[in-house]
Design a protein around this motif. Structure first.
Motif, PDB file in Angstrom:
ATOM      1  N   PRO A 149       5.602   9.743   9.330  1.00  0.00           N
ATOM      2  CA  PRO A 149       6.110  11.115   9.524  1.00  0.00           C
ATOM      3  C   PRO A 149       6.848  11.689   8.328  1.00  0.00           C
ATOM      4  CG  PRO A 149       7.375   9.517  10.816  1.00  0.00           C
ATOM      5  CD  PRO A 149       6.178   8.794  10.298  1.00  0.00           C
ATOM      6  N   GLU A 150       7.293  10.850   7.393  1.00  0.00           N
ATOM      7  CA  GLU A 150       8.021  11.360   6.228  1.00  0.00           C
ATOM      8  C   GLU A 150       7.136  11.474   4.990  1.00  0.00           C
ATOM      9  OE1 GLU A 150      12.018   9.693   5.596  1.00  0.00           O
ATOM     10  OE2 GLU A 150      11.786   8.710   7.540  1.00  0.00           O
ATOM     11  N   VAL A 151       5.813  11.307   5.160  1.00  0.00           N
ATOM     12  CA  VAL A 151       4.873  11.442   4.049  1.00  0.00           C
ATOM     13  C   VAL A 151       4.137  12.768   4.184  1.00  0.00           C
ATOM     14  CG1 VAL A 151       2.765  10.532   2.995  1.00  0.00           C
ATOM     15  CG2 VAL A 151       4.595   8.970   3.692  1.00  0.00           C
ATOM     16  N   ALA A 152       4.287  13.609   3.173  1.00  0.00           N
ATOM     17  CA  ALA A 152       3.586  14.896   3.179  1.00  0.00           C
ATOM     18  C   ALA A 152       2.155  14.742   2.686  1.00  0.00           C
ATOM     19  CB  ALA A 152       4.340  15.904   2.306  1.00  0.00           C
ATOM     20  N   ASP A 153       1.939  13.840   1.730  1.00  0.00           N
ATOM     21  CA  ASP A 153       0.605  13.638   1.170  1.00  0.00           C
ATOM     22  C   ASP A 153       0.605  12.331   0.386  1.00  0.00           C
ATOM     23  OD1 ASP A 153      -2.035  14.177   0.720  1.00  0.00           O
ATOM     24  OD2 ASP A 153      -1.710  16.043  -0.369  1.00  0.00           O
ATOM     25  N   ALA A 154      -0.588  11.807   0.137  1.00  0.00           N
ATOM     26  CA  ALA A 154      -0.680  10.552  -0.600  1.00  0.00           C
ATOM     27  C   ALA A 154      -2.057  10.429  -1.226  1.00  0.00           C
ATOM     28  CB  ALA A 154      -0.425   9.358   0.330  1.00  0.00           C
ATOM     29  N   VAL A 155      -2.108   9.736  -2.364  1.00  0.00           N
ATOM     30  CA  VAL A 155      -3.371   9.408  -3.007  1.00  0.00           C
ATOM     31  C   VAL A 155      -3.271   7.974  -3.503  1.00  0.00           C
ATOM     32  CG1 VAL A 155      -2.646  10.315  -5.263  1.00  0.00           C
ATOM     33  CG2 VAL A 155      -5.076  10.128  -4.732  1.00  0.00           C
ATOM     34  N   VAL A 156      -4.383   7.255  -3.428  1.00  0.00           N
ATOM     35  CA  VAL A 156      -4.418   5.846  -3.829  1.00  0.00           C
ATOM     36  C   VAL A 156      -5.496   5.672  -4.892  1.00  0.00           C
ATOM     37  CG1 VAL A 156      -4.874   3.479  -3.069  1.00  0.00           C
ATOM     38  CG2 VAL A 156      -3.568   5.032  -1.600  1.00  0.00           C
ATOM     39  N   VAL A 157      -5.148   4.999  -5.973  1.00  0.00           N
ATOM     40  CA  VAL A 157      -6.118   4.698  -7.022  1.00  0.00           C
ATOM     41  C   VAL A 157      -6.137   3.190  -7.246  1.00  0.00           C
ATOM     42  CG1 VAL A 157      -5.910   6.924  -8.161  1.00  0.00           C
ATOM     43  CG2 VAL A 157      -4.395   5.071  -8.825  1.00  0.00           C
ATOM     44  N   ALA A 158      -7.295   2.681  -7.646  1.00  0.00           N
ATOM     45  CA  ALA A 158      -7.446   1.255  -7.953  1.00  0.00           C
ATOM     46  C   ALA A 158      -7.307   1.074  -9.467  1.00  0.00           C
ATOM     47  CB  ALA A 158      -8.794   0.751  -7.470  1.00  0.00           C
ATOM     48  N   LEU A 159      -6.330   0.273  -9.870  1.00  0.00           N
ATOM     49  CA  LEU A 159      -6.071   0.030 -11.277  1.00  0.00           C
ATOM     50  C   LEU A 159      -6.518  -1.378 -11.654  1.00  0.00           C
ATOM     51  CD1 LEU A 159      -2.469   1.557 -11.529  1.00  0.00           C
ATOM     52  CD2 LEU A 159      -4.657   2.669 -12.039  1.00  0.00           C
ATOM     53  N   PRO A 160      -6.930  -1.581 -12.908  1.00  0.00           N
ATOM     54  CA  PRO A 160      -7.320  -2.921 -13.329  1.00  0.00           C
ATOM     55  C   PRO A 160      -6.138  -3.885 -13.286  1.00  0.00           C
ATOM     56  CG  PRO A 160      -7.585  -1.321 -15.121  1.00  0.00           C
ATOM     57  CD  PRO A 160      -7.071  -0.576 -13.954  1.00  0.00           C
ATOM     58  N   ASP A 161      -6.410  -5.136 -12.939  1.00  0.00           N
ATOM     59  CA  ASP A 161      -5.364  -6.155 -12.876  1.00  0.00           C
ATOM     60  C   ASP A 161      -5.938  -7.474 -13.397  1.00  0.00           C
ATOM     61  OD1 ASP A 161      -3.925  -8.482 -11.223  1.00  0.00           O
ATOM     62  OD2 ASP A 161      -2.554  -6.774 -11.353  1.00  0.00           O
ATOM     63  N   GLU A 162      -5.249  -8.093 -14.357  1.00  0.00           N
ATOM     64  CA  GLU A 162      -5.765  -9.307 -14.983  1.00  0.00           C
ATOM     65  C   GLU A 162      -5.915 -10.443 -13.981  1.00  0.00           C
ATOM     66  OE1 GLU A 162      -3.413 -10.444 -18.303  1.00  0.00           O
ATOM     67  OE2 GLU A 162      -3.865  -8.627 -19.478  1.00  0.00           O
ATOM     68  N   ARG A 163      -5.052 -10.515 -12.988  1.00  0.00           N
ATOM     69  CA  ARG A 163      -5.039 -11.651 -12.066  1.00  0.00           C
ATOM     70  C   ARG A 163      -5.970 -11.435 -10.881  1.00  0.00           C
ATOM     71  NH1 ARG A 163      -1.613 -12.901  -7.846  1.00  0.00           N
ATOM     72  NH2 ARG A 163      -0.358 -11.058  -8.320  1.00  0.00           N
ATOM     73  N   THR A 164      -5.932 -10.234 -10.285  1.00  0.00           N
ATOM     74  CA  THR A 164      -6.702  -9.991  -9.063  1.00  0.00           C
ATOM     75  C   THR A 164      -7.951  -9.151  -9.293  1.00  0.00           C
ATOM     76  OG1 THR A 164      -5.431  -7.993  -8.525  1.00  0.00           O
ATOM     77  CG2 THR A 164      -4.582 -10.095  -7.709  1.00  0.00           C
ATOM     78  N   GLY A 165      -8.150  -8.646 -10.487  1.00  0.00           N
ATOM     79  CA  GLY A 165      -9.284  -7.765 -10.773  1.00  0.00           C
ATOM     80  C   GLY A 165      -8.963  -6.310 -10.511  1.00  0.00           C
ATOM     81  N   ARG A 166      -8.448  -6.009  -9.335  1.00  0.00           N
ATOM     82  CA  ARG A 166      -8.029  -4.652  -8.978  1.00  0.00           C
ATOM     83  C   ARG A 166      -6.726  -4.730  -8.197  1.00  0.00           C
ATOM     84  NH1 ARG A 166     -11.836  -0.465  -8.710  1.00  0.00           N
ATOM     85  NH2 ARG A 166     -13.330  -0.699 -10.402  1.00  0.00           N
TER      86      ARG A 166
END
Length: 490
Positions: A413-430
């Motif tokens: 209820p306290e989130v007006a909007d959100a966006v998620v991006v996948a970033l490169p990660d050396e250990r997990t890949g993403r």
């Protein structure tokens, strides 16, 4: 066979010349005035000596003059490219090269007879199919915008369907919120004008101001509202300052262009208590193809999300499983669609071949457009939208749909909007990184938000990074989150 759109508008002008066609900046533009501007633009374009059949581009914000120039092009059977008014130079050059279009002078000059010469040169020959009326553009939120040529027959068929489905007639006022390059304008502007209705034009540079929207509704009450979820957030903000029943005349509400949250659905009932509410699904390439009359009290509980519903009349749709086979019953996969309203296809043969395909059975007429949208078909045949196939990423060996993660974040209820991006990660890949616009006055922190989404998501779907912002997320001109800008800022 239905009359071409331009002839339909001319017929409306002959029948009701003094009726308001467009309401703009506090003044009414009659059908007589609109047709006069279009005829002046036709005459002035003829003086530019542009070869017959050559596409032209109108690079201008929405206004009566811009609409008149587009109408003049339709009357002359000349394809007209409509890029975003604030398109950058590089993508504009690519669109012009793809279509072979020449940029027209400013619409105000064309309708007033003071236009200079068109931009010289023609980069490509014969790229736009015969019969094309409008060339709209995709949002370009994840890359360069694509040119989407729409046949005059497809636009006419859509105008007939939309008017019948949503009750647009000569006495109907429709709010035009979207820019003219967005496919929503086919309903807001062109369907309305083809049926003699009145279009209330939102000024593009004031489209994010609730006060402007409220003032427009006071000056020009509307019966049909059609827009992306962001529009309804702005109208909800405007409603807090309403002094009367500015929202009462609205009888049809159409939500499209992005997923509607459960909270957004609940808010619509209070905002438009007398309206039928529709969730409308489609792409620029196919136009509106699915419609669902929303039930604020039962939809989310029954389906877990607001459905996109069932195909419109004449629309063919199937779901492809991961192995490319057609899903026969309930289940999940990629939606493919063929529509009487759709584009003739991309101008780039490579892009076209990837997106427009034959039906897997080899016999069902097409072509079908691969939407890239993942949907679930429920036992009763109703579809819900799960996200996009190009939003699927693998995090620590688990397939995650970033759109589902965004939905879980927005459900707080306290989130007006959100966006998620996948970033490169050396250990997990993403790794997943979320940018969250908090509601005004909220002190929400990442620990509380992670605890909230943990109830809905697998562990790999919980963002490892959460960045809070107190300003709205960047958006394209069509109201969609500008993911490229967000990713570039990280």
């Amino acid at each position: 066979m239905a009359l071409p759109l331009a002839e339909r508008i001319a017929t409306a002008a002959r029948r009701h010349p003094e009726s308001t066609a467009l309401f703009w900046q506090g003044r009414a533009v009659s059908y007589r005035d609109l047709l006069a501007m279009a005829r002046a633009a036709e005459k002035n374009m003829a003086a530019l000596r542009i070869p017959d059949g050559t596409p032209v581009a109108v690079v201008a914000a929405k206004s009566p003059e811009t609409i008149a120039v587009m109408l003049a092009c339709m009357r002359a059977a000349r394809p007209v490219l409509v890029p975003s008014a604030d398109v950058a130079d590089k993508p504009l050059r690519k669109l012009l090269a793809d279509t072979g279009a020449l940029v027209l002078p400013d619409p105000c000059a064309l309708t007033a007879g003071t236009a200079g010469p068109a931009v010289a040169g023609r980069p490509a020959e014969g790229r736009v199919p015969d019969g094309t009326a409008l060339i709209l553009t995709t949002s370009g939120s994840t890359g360069f915008p694509k040119a989407v040529p729409l046949p005059a027959a497809a636009i006419g068929a859509f105008a007939e369907w939309a008017a019948a489905t949503f009750g647009i007639r000569a006495d109907t006022s429709v709010l035009s919120y979207a820019p003219l390059n967005f496919d929503l304008s086919l309903l807001d502007v062109w369907t309305t004008l083809a049926h003699g209705g009145r279009v209330a034009l939102v000024e593009q540079d004031r489209a994010a101001h609730p006060g402007h929207l409220l003032a427009l509704l006071r000056q020009c009450p509307v019966h049909v509202v059609h827009g992306v979820p962001m529009l309804y957030q702005l109208l909800a903000a405007a409603e807090k300052h309403a002094s009367g029943d500015e929202f009462a005349p609205v009888g049809e509400v159409l939500v499209t262009g992005d997923a509607l949250s459960p909270g957004g659905l609940a808010a619509l009932s209070g905002l438009f208590p007398r309206a039928r509410m529709h969730n409308v699904y489609g792409c620029t390439e196919t136009n509106h193809t699915f419609v669902h009359e929303m039930d604020p009290a039962g939809d989310v509980g029954r389906y877990g999300a607001v459905p996109i519903g069932r195909p419109a009349e004449g629309v063919g749709a199937d779901i492809l499983a991961e192995d490319g086979s057609v899903l026969a019953g309930p289940g999940r996969g990629e939606l493919i669609v063929t529509s009487p309203f759709q584009t003739s296809g991309y101008l780039d043969p490579v892009h076209h071949a990837k997106a427009f395909v034959g039906h897997p059975d080899g016999t069902t007429p097409g072509p079908y457009y691969r939407t890239g949208d993942l949907v679930t078909r429920h036992p009763d045949g109703v579809l819900t939208l799960d996200g996009r196939s190009d939003f699927m990423v693998t995090v620590r060996g688990t397939r995650i749909n970033t759109a589902a993660v965004e939905g879980a974040l927005r459900s707080h209820p306290e989130v007006a909007d959100a966006v998620v991006v996948a970033l490169p990660d050396e250990r997990t890949g993403r790794r997943l990184h979320a940018v969250v616009h908090r509601a005004a006055g909220s002190l929400l922190n990442s620990l509380r938000l992670r605890e909230h989404v943990a109830a809905e998501l697998p562990r790999a779907g919980i963002p490892s990074g959460i960045q809070f912002v107190d300003a709205p997320l960047p958006r394209t001109a069509t109201g969609k989150i500008d993911r490229r800008t967000v990713a570039n800022s990280l």
